[in-house]
Write an enzyme that holds these catalytic residues in place. Structure first.
Site, PDB file in Angstrom:
ATOM      1  N   CYS A   1      43.340   7.104 -58.482  1.00  0.00           N
ATOM      2  CA  CYS A   1      44.091   6.255 -59.423  1.00  0.00           C
ATOM      3  C   CYS A   1      44.868   7.084 -60.436  1.00  0.00           C
ATOM      4  O   CYS A   1      45.078   6.647 -61.572  1.00  0.00           O
ATOM      5  CB  CYS A   1      43.190   5.250 -60.147  1.00  0.00           C
ATOM      6  SG  CYS A   1      42.377   4.089 -59.069  1.00  0.00           S
TER       7      CYS A   1
ATOM      8  N   ASP B   1      40.635   6.032 -74.057  1.00  0.00           N
ATOM      9  CA  ASP B   1      40.042   5.556 -72.816  1.00  0.00           C
ATOM     10  C   ASP B   1      38.751   6.366 -72.604  1.00  0.00           C
ATOM     11  O   ASP B   1      38.792   7.538 -72.247  1.00  0.00           O
ATOM     12  CB  ASP B   1      41.044   5.775 -71.668  1.00  0.00           C
ATOM     13  CG  ASP B   1      40.444   5.456 -70.298  1.00  0.00           C
ATOM     14  OD1 ASP B   1      39.215   5.258 -70.210  1.00  0.00           O
ATOM     15  OD2 ASP B   1      41.208   5.425 -69.315  1.00  0.00           O
TER      16      ASP B   1
ATOM     17  N   HIS C   1      44.691   7.534 -66.017  1.00  0.00           N
ATOM     18  CA  HIS C   1      44.347   6.618 -64.924  1.00  0.00           C
ATOM     19  C   HIS C   1      45.443   5.546 -64.873  1.00  0.00           C
ATOM     20  O   HIS C   1      46.019   5.201 -65.900  1.00  0.00           O
ATOM     21  CB  HIS C   1      42.995   5.995 -65.275  1.00  0.00           C
ATOM     22  CG  HIS C   1      42.363   5.173 -64.198  1.00  0.00           C
ATOM     23  ND1 HIS C   1      42.760   3.889 -63.917  1.00  0.00           N
ATOM     24  CD2 HIS C   1      41.336   5.449 -63.351  1.00  0.00           C
ATOM     25  CE1 HIS C   1      41.998   3.405 -62.939  1.00  0.00           C
ATOM     26  NE2 HIS C   1      41.130   4.334 -62.574  1.00  0.00           N
TER      27      HIS C   1
ATOM     28  N   LYS D   1      30.142   2.589 -65.235  1.00  0.00           N
ATOM     29  CA  LYS D   1      30.134   4.048 -65.154  1.00  0.00           C
ATOM     30  C   LYS D   1      29.056   4.648 -66.055  1.00  0.00           C
ATOM     31  O   LYS D   1      28.906   5.861 -66.118  1.00  0.00           O
ATOM     32  CB  LYS D   1      31.511   4.599 -65.517  1.00  0.00           C
ATOM     33  CG  LYS D   1      32.547   4.286 -64.438  1.00  0.00           C
ATOM     34  CD  LYS D   1      33.925   4.803 -64.759  1.00  0.00           C
ATOM     35  CE  LYS D   1      34.879   4.447 -63.627  1.00  0.00           C
ATOM     36  NZ  LYS D   1      36.277   4.769 -63.930  1.00  0.00           N
TER      37      LYS D   1
ATOM     38  N   GLN E   1      35.344   7.863 -68.878  1.00  0.00           N
ATOM     39  CA  GLN E   1      34.636   9.032 -68.350  1.00  0.00           C
ATOM     40  C   GLN E   1      33.861   9.782 -69.425  1.00  0.00           C
ATOM     41  O   GLN E   1      33.234  10.802 -69.126  1.00  0.00           O
ATOM     42  CB  GLN E   1      35.623  10.007 -67.679  1.00  0.00           C
ATOM     43  CG  GLN E   1      36.291   9.463 -66.433  1.00  0.00           C
ATOM     44  CD  GLN E   1      35.319   9.202 -65.287  1.00  0.00           C
ATOM     45  OE1 GLN E   1      34.246   9.790 -65.201  1.00  0.00           O
ATOM     46  NE2 GLN E   1      35.700   8.297 -64.406  1.00  0.00           N
TER      47      GLN E   1
END
Ligand SMILES: *Cc1c(COP(=O)(O)O)cnc(C)c1O
Length: 411
Positions: free
Chosen positions: A369, A205, A128, A231, A208
């Site tokens: 992104c 990261d 991202h 999220k 997700q």
């Protein structure tokens, strides 16, 4: 909508906890397939926010008065809850941030200060923008070298190339657990292990993965892990940075201000202990508290069955999309979460997205992104559908019908 899924979760019970799912959009029942951009919020989280402002609002870590003490307790309890959910060694390793972007910028600024010219940082081609640009800024500030692991046509990371890039100059490997635009799950256990062999630290990261995978930080053994509250059924404007305390302790503060200090004078200022050293100023108090509530919600679910449900939705939608001859799916790995990125012939994704919206279906279109991935596939963008625990096969049927109708109009 009829629930026809095989997994042993009561989708209708879950749906009934998300008030927004009864909304009409353009006169149609909302079908929300943009969960990778942000999840919807269960009533328990919405009520927590309302209740906080109606009955509990006060600033934290400051007042002697009861409300302030109660707010402080609620905020710190949320931290403990998240810490134990993630299996951190200590609650003080959980830093509240504004979200994933904020967490990565914190590490780039603070951990970045410990780096010297010539040091290397590795990211991947599927990151991202928020896991690319902070490192580029650091590259020009500290004269470090940013290296990028390529991906295969399938969207999977090129592990051989990764191993070739790793060396004793590598100080940090910063990589996404799951690609937001392709849904591909990276082999992070292997990446973490190999990185540690050369002495590099690893930032994951988790924007997700926190909502789709059970995260155990002791098992993962990564050095940093970041995610956004919004999220994972929580509010916007709040997120978490986990860092191993031995690292956070040697890292300089990110921002200066109230709460992050021990003592301030014009001769010498000393800093507060973890986690407060990295939490300058009045934080998003209600956000932190409600993020704790979002994890209560997750605890109320059968997480494994939710994963089964999401994967069933993925396979069901993939099969239907693959049956449409002009559709090309990007990211074809077996190891995927419930995200599908695709294009239809040479129709612009934006046009499909607009017609789907007219029919009540919310999808994401564009580069998500992740412009380097779009460059890699030489496309302007994709249509992305991303499923959550409250989605159903019935919704997928309606979406595919709406998609076919849109294709007809545009061809
Ligand atoms: C959403 C996302 C981000 C950025 O999260 P923000 O909430 O916008 O800070 C970073 N990485 C991935 C993989 C994402 O999906």
């Amino acid at each position: 909508m009829k629930d026809t899924t095989q997994s042993r979760i009561a989708v209708q019970d879950i749906r009934s906890q998300f008030p927004i799912l009864t909304q009409k959009v353009n006169g149609r029942d909302l079908i929300y397939f943009d969960n990778a951009a942000t999840s919807q919020k269960p009533l328990i989280v919405i009520d927590k926010i309302k209740n906080y402002y109606e009955k509990e609002n006060a600033n934290i870590h400051r007042g002697v008065h009861s409300l302030s003490q109660e707010a402080t307790t609620a905020y710190e309890q949320a931290r403990q809850k998240i810490s134990s959910y993630l299996n951190a060694k200590s609650d003080s390793e959980i830093i509240f941030t504004k979200g994933t972007t904020d967490g990565i910028n914190l590490i780039a600024s603070s951990f970045g200060e410990l780096l010297s010219p010539g040091d290397e940082i590795i990211i991947s081609a599927m990151e991202h923008h928020s896991n690319i640009v902070p490192w580029q800024l650091l590259e020009s500030r500290k004269k470090i070298k940013l290296k990028v692991v390529p991906i295969h046509k399938s969207g999977e990371i090129d592990l051989n190339a990764f191993e070739k890039l790793l060396n004793e100059k590598t100080k940090l490997v910063s990589i996404t657990h799951i690609s937001n635009s392709l849904g591909i799950i990276n082999p992070i256990n292997e990446i973490i292990r190999k990185s540690h062999l050369v002495g590099a630290k690893v930032l994951i990261d988790g924007a997700q993965s926190i909502q789709h995978e059970k995260i155990d930080l002791q098992e993962l053994n990564c050095d940093f892990f970041v995610f956004s509250g919004h999220k994972v059924y929580g509010p916007t404007g709040v997120g978490v940075l986990y860092g191993k305390s031995e690292l956070l302790n040697i890292m300089p503060p990110y921002q200066g201000g109230g709460d992050m200090i021990e003592k301030v004078s014009f001769e010498k200022t000393t800093f507060n202990v973890l986690p407060f050293k990295f939490e300058a100023g009045t934080p998003n108090i209600v956000g932190g508290i409600a993020l704790g509530t979002a994890f209560d919600f997750i605890d109320s679910l059968n997480f494994e069955q939710c994963q089964v449900h999401e994967l069933e939705l993925l396979r069901y939608a993939e099969a239907q999309l693959n049956a449409i001859p002009t559709i090309k799916i990007f990211g074809t790995s077996k190891n995927k979460t419930s995200v599908i990125s695709f294009n239809v012939g040479d129709i612009h994704p934006f046009d499909i997205g607009t017609l789907l919206d007219k029919q009540g279906v919310a999808v994401r279109t564009g580069h998500h992104c992740t412009q380097p991935i779009m460059d890699f596939y030489q496309i302007p963008g994709t249509i992305r559908v991303s499923f959550s625990i409250y989605n159903t096969k019935g919704e997928i049927d309606l979406f595919v019908a709406a998609l076919n109708k849109s294709i007809q109009i545009l061809s």
